[in-house]
Each structure stands twice: as C-alpha cells, then as structure tokens.
Design a protein around this motif. Structure first.
Motif, mmCIF file in Angstrom:
data_model
loop_
_atom_site.group_PDB
_atom_site.id
_atom_site.type_symbol
_atom_site.label_atom_id
_atom_site.label_comp_id
_atom_site.label_asym_id
_atom_site.label_seq_id
_atom_site.Cartn_x
_atom_site.Cartn_y
_atom_site.Cartn_z
ATOM 1 N N ARG A 1 0.817 -1.236 -0.004
ATOM 2 C CA ARG A 1 -0.052 -0.019 -0.078
ATOM 3 C C ARG A 1 0.795 1.235 -0.113
ATOM 4 O O ARG A 1 1.897 1.384 0.608
ATOM 5 N N TYR A 2 0.354 2.177 -0.509
ATOM 6 C CA TYR A 2 0.996 3.597 -0.513
ATOM 7 C C TYR A 2 0.808 4.209 0.981
ATOM 8 O O TYR A 2 -0.108 3.949 1.557
ATOM 9 N N VAL A 3 1.670 4.839 1.136
ATOM 10 C CA VAL A 3 1.690 5.777 2.437
ATOM 11 C C VAL A 3 1.489 7.352 2.048
ATOM 12 O O VAL A 3 2.251 7.791 1.346
ATOM 13 N N VAL A 4 0.306 7.730 2.332
ATOM 14 C CA VAL A 4 0.023 9.175 1.901
ATOM 15 C C VAL A 4 -0.188 10.262 3.322
ATOM 16 O O VAL A 4 -0.819 9.660 4.101
ATOM 17 N N SER A 5 0.308 11.373 3.175
ATOM 18 C CA SER A 5 0.328 12.448 4.298
ATOM 19 C C SER A 5 -0.085 13.490 3.803
ATOM 20 O O SER A 5 0.271 13.966 2.650
ATOM 21 N N PRO A 6 -0.550 14.543 4.699
ATOM 22 C CA PRO A 6 -1.120 15.896 4.159
ATOM 23 C C PRO A 6 -0.006 16.722 4.770
ATOM 24 O O PRO A 6 -0.207 17.891 5.213
ATOM 25 N N SER A 7 1.302 16.474 4.648
ATOM 26 C CA SER A 7 2.458 17.096 4.855
ATOM 27 C C SER A 7 3.810 16.718 4.221
ATOM 28 O O SER A 7 4.259 15.673 4.161
ATOM 29 N N ALA A 8 4.296 17.885 3.240
ATOM 30 C CA ALA A 8 5.259 17.698 2.577
ATOM 31 C C ALA A 8 6.558 17.507 3.622
ATOM 32 O O ALA A 8 7.456 17.033 2.918
ATOM 33 N N LYS B 1 -10.779 33.990 -3.686
ATOM 34 C CA LYS B 1 -9.368 34.115 -4.295
ATOM 35 C C LYS B 1 -8.606 33.539 -3.454
ATOM 36 O O LYS B 1 -8.317 33.874 -2.157
ATOM 37 N N TYR B 2 -7.559 32.954 -3.837
ATOM 38 C CA TYR B 2 -6.415 32.341 -3.024
ATOM 39 C C TYR B 2 -5.014 32.433 -3.577
ATOM 40 O O TYR B 2 -4.905 32.865 -4.910
ATOM 41 N N THR B 3 -4.213 32.760 -2.919
ATOM 42 C CA THR B 3 -2.903 32.687 -3.298
ATOM 43 C C THR B 3 -1.814 31.559 -2.486
ATOM 44 O O THR B 3 -2.306 31.145 -1.324
ATOM 45 N N TYR B 4 -1.124 31.147 -3.184
ATOM 46 C CA TYR B 4 -0.563 29.718 -2.832
ATOM 47 C C TYR B 4 0.805 29.856 -2.306
ATOM 48 O O TYR B 4 1.961 30.930 -2.761
ATOM 49 N N HIS B 5 1.132 29.181 -0.918
ATOM 50 C CA HIS B 5 2.517 29.286 -0.366
ATOM 51 C C HIS B 5 3.359 28.054 -0.644
ATOM 52 O O HIS B 5 2.939 27.018 -0.503
ATOM 53 N N ASP B 6 4.515 28.093 -1.525
ATOM 54 C CA ASP B 6 5.136 26.840 -1.558
ATOM 55 C C ASP B 6 5.880 26.750 -0.262
ATOM 56 O O ASP B 6 6.954 27.559 -0.373
ATOM 57 N N SER B 7 5.628 25.614 0.375
ATOM 58 C CA SER B 7 6.352 25.292 1.409
ATOM 59 C C SER B 7 8.095 24.876 1.129
ATOM 60 O O SER B 7 7.991 24.200 0.016
ATOM 61 N N GLU C 1 -1.078 34.778 -7.824
ATOM 62 C CA GLU C 1 0.438 34.292 -7.316
ATOM 63 C C GLU C 1 0.938 35.558 -6.810
ATOM 64 O O GLU C 1 0.860 36.838 -7.292
ATOM 65 N N MET C 2 1.372 35.355 -5.483
ATOM 66 C CA MET C 2 2.194 36.349 -4.777
ATOM 67 C C MET C 2 3.466 36.603 -5.168
ATOM 68 O O MET C 2 4.139 35.852 -5.739
ATOM 69 N N ALA C 3 3.999 37.812 -4.662
ATOM 70 C CA ALA C 3 5.592 37.766 -4.905
ATOM 71 C C ALA C 3 6.383 37.000 -4.269
ATOM 72 O O ALA C 3 5.698 36.440 -2.939
ATOM 73 N N GLU C 4 7.573 36.443 -4.462
ATOM 74 C CA GLU C 4 8.269 35.548 -3.767
ATOM 75 C C GLU C 4 7.639 34.330 -2.974
ATOM 76 O O GLU C 4 7.668 34.113 -2.096
ATOM 77 N N THR C 5 6.653 33.524 -3.685
ATOM 78 C CA THR C 5 6.028 32.412 -3.284
ATOM 79 C C THR C 5 6.832 31.689 -2.636
ATOM 80 O O THR C 5 6.350 30.702 -2.149
ATOM 81 N N THR C 6 7.950 31.458 -3.255
ATOM 82 C CA THR C 6 8.756 30.337 -2.859
ATOM 83 C C THR C 6 9.848 30.548 -1.734
ATOM 84 O O THR C 6 10.551 29.645 -1.096
ATOM 85 N N THR C 7 9.618 31.874 -1.165
ATOM 86 C CA THR C 7 10.561 32.286 0.003
ATOM 87 C C THR C 7 9.928 31.787 1.212
ATOM 88 O O THR C 7 8.629 31.501 1.459
ATOM 89 N N CYS C 8 10.774 31.354 2.265
ATOM 90 C CA CYS C 8 10.200 30.564 3.528
ATOM 91 C C CYS C 8 9.395 31.576 4.386
ATOM 92 O O CYS C 8 9.558 32.776 4.377
ATOM 93 N N VAL D 1 -3.373 29.195 0.996
ATOM 94 C CA VAL D 1 -3.231 27.894 0.764
ATOM 95 C C VAL D 1 -1.954 27.321 0.761
ATOM 96 O O VAL D 1 -1.042 27.676 0.034
ATOM 97 N N SER D 2 -1.653 26.125 1.517
ATOM 98 C CA SER D 2 -0.511 25.475 1.251
ATOM 99 C C SER D 2 -0.620 23.955 1.747
ATOM 100 O O SER D 2 -1.735 23.425 1.981
ATOM 101 N N THR D 3 0.315 23.157 1.406
ATOM 102 C CA THR D 3 0.314 21.919 1.654
ATOM 103 C C THR D 3 0.802 21.426 3.208
ATOM 104 O O THR D 3 0.600 20.260 3.739
ATOM 105 N N ASP D 4 1.336 22.596 3.716
ATOM 106 C CA ASP D 4 1.861 22.191 5.270
ATOM 107 C C ASP D 4 0.940 22.727 6.316
ATOM 108 O O ASP D 4 1.015 24.417 6.171
#
Length: 246
Positions: free
Chosen positions: A76-83, A137-143, A170-177, A212-215
């Motif tokens: 079975r796959y292991v699936v988690s709501p947390s990158a 409307k949403y903006t996405y944060h890349d964790s 999309e927000m500015a600097e979406t890939t920034t911590c 919105v984010s994955t984490d």
C-alpha cells in the motif's frame, strides 16, 4: 480493485488541525481510494532530527518503518497531508538508516510514501476533485519542504485551480520561506516573525481571501501573525479546500 493507502497523520495535524486529516480522507475516498489508518502511529522523528538528536530521531523513525511496513498481501501507498514529513521520510531517513539492518526496509517505505496532492495528481492522475467548490481568491505558499525536498509545485495548484469558484493570484516571492522552520521559530523569534510578516504582506498585496499550502506548520505560523494583526486573510490547507462544497 480500488487503490489502497495507509495514511500518516503528522503531529501538528493530529493535535491542532484534525479536521484537515478528516478532509484528506474524504477527498481520497471521493476519488475511489480505500483508506487505512494505523492508530498505533506516532511521529516521523523530524522534530528530534532537526534539533540535532539523530539517535533519538532514529528510534522514532524505526517505529514509523514498523507502522508502515507493507502488508504481506499488498504494497500500500503511504499518503500524508504534510510535505514536511514526507520530505523527512524520503530524504533524512536515508542518512538515519544508512549501513543499518533497517536500510532495506527504509527504502521500501520511502518508495511508497507520497504527499497528498502529488499522490492524487502523479499517482492517480486526478486533475480535479468532483464537487469541490469554494468562492473567493487564493494565493499559494510553496512550503520549503514541498518545493525543495519533494519537488512539489504544480500538483497542488492544478487541484486548487479545479475548485469551482476559486481564483488563483500568485504572490511575490511565493517560494520564500514563511519563517517557521520548526525550532527556528523558537530560537530566532524576531527573524521568524519578520519572515512571516513579509509573506503575509505579499499575500495581502494580491487581494486574495485565502493563503493555501500543503503544510499546516507553515499555515499555523502565518495564521498566528494574521490573527495577531487582525488582518483580512484566512489560512487553509489544500485538503480543506478540496473537501469544501460537498
């Protein structure tokens, strides 16, 4: 036969955002996945590992390998709501178990472990969740963990863009911590808060209603700043969005 998964619920989700775990299950079942939950599961070992306690972390990680060992009848796959947790298993476990008797078992679990959105898109080929609906409307944060440890960028956006009534900005600097970084937020509070402020200001500049984010760890950190400053933004995990409207 439906795809079967074991779900791993991270500490933050279990203790603070249990509805997110339930929403992940709802979405997985919505697309025909058979979900299994091992109630004996605990932590992936990341807090101890990030704090420099490798031995203690490996003790916890060994339990993870036992809890998610593939059944004799199916892998079975292991699936988690947390990158973040998935990144720990995929990457840090390699170091923790290198040269040990658990190395082979570790590789087996690593190859079956996926973050929620990448599992839906990359494994199942799902492009949208039927019935998902949320106005706004949403903006996405890349964790950091999703982007840098797991290479996840397109999958969550693809699924979110398929939600009826929802528009991406999309927000500015979406890939920034965001500034959380686990114990970093405790050890370097001033820097951590300043990073959260910058992230939230970029989100506000888009005019979005939601971040919105994955984490949930990132979202918890940002939400604390938003609530303190009484700002017009709401933080949502991607599972919460995909389970809305039905």
């Amino acid at each position: 036969m439906p795809t079967s998964v074991d779900i791993f619920i991270p500490c933050f989700v279990d203790q603070l955002y249990p509805a997110t775990a339930l929403n992940m299950v709802k979405v997985l079942e919505r697309v025909g996945v058979q979900v299994h939950y091992n109630a004996a599961q605990t932590c992936c070992g990341q807090p101890a590992y990030n704090a420099g306690y490798a031995f203690q972390s490996r003790t916890v990680a060994e339990k993870f390998l036992v809890d998610f060992e593939a059944p004799a009848t199916e892998a079975r796959y292991v699936v988690s709501p947390s990158a973040s947790c998935v990144g720990m298993v995929r990457n840090s476990y390699t170091e923790l178990f290198a040269g040990t008797s658990q190395e082979s078992k570790c590789r087996g679990v690593q190859g079956r472990t996926y973050e929620f959105t990448e599992f839906l898109v990359d494994v199942l080929g799902v492009s949208a969740i039927p019935g998902a609906q949320l106005a706004g409307k949403y903006t996405y944060h890349d964790s950091c963990s999703a982007l840098r440890e797991c290479g996840i960028r397109a999958a969550p956006r693809q699924l979110l863009d398929g939600v009826a009534g929802l528009q991406r900005l999309e927000m500015a600097e979406t890939t920034t911590c965001c500034g959380f970084g686990g114990t970093f937020a405790v050890k370097f509070e001033a820097i951590s808060v300043a990073m959260a402020q910058q992230k939230v200001e970029h989100a506000l500049d888009t005019g979005a209603d939601y971040i919105v984010s994955t984490d949930v760890s990132c979202l918890m950190h940002l939400e604390a700043y938003i609530n303190k400053e009484k700002l017009p933004l709401k933080c949502l995990h991607v599972a919460d969005v995909l389970a809305s409207g039905w």
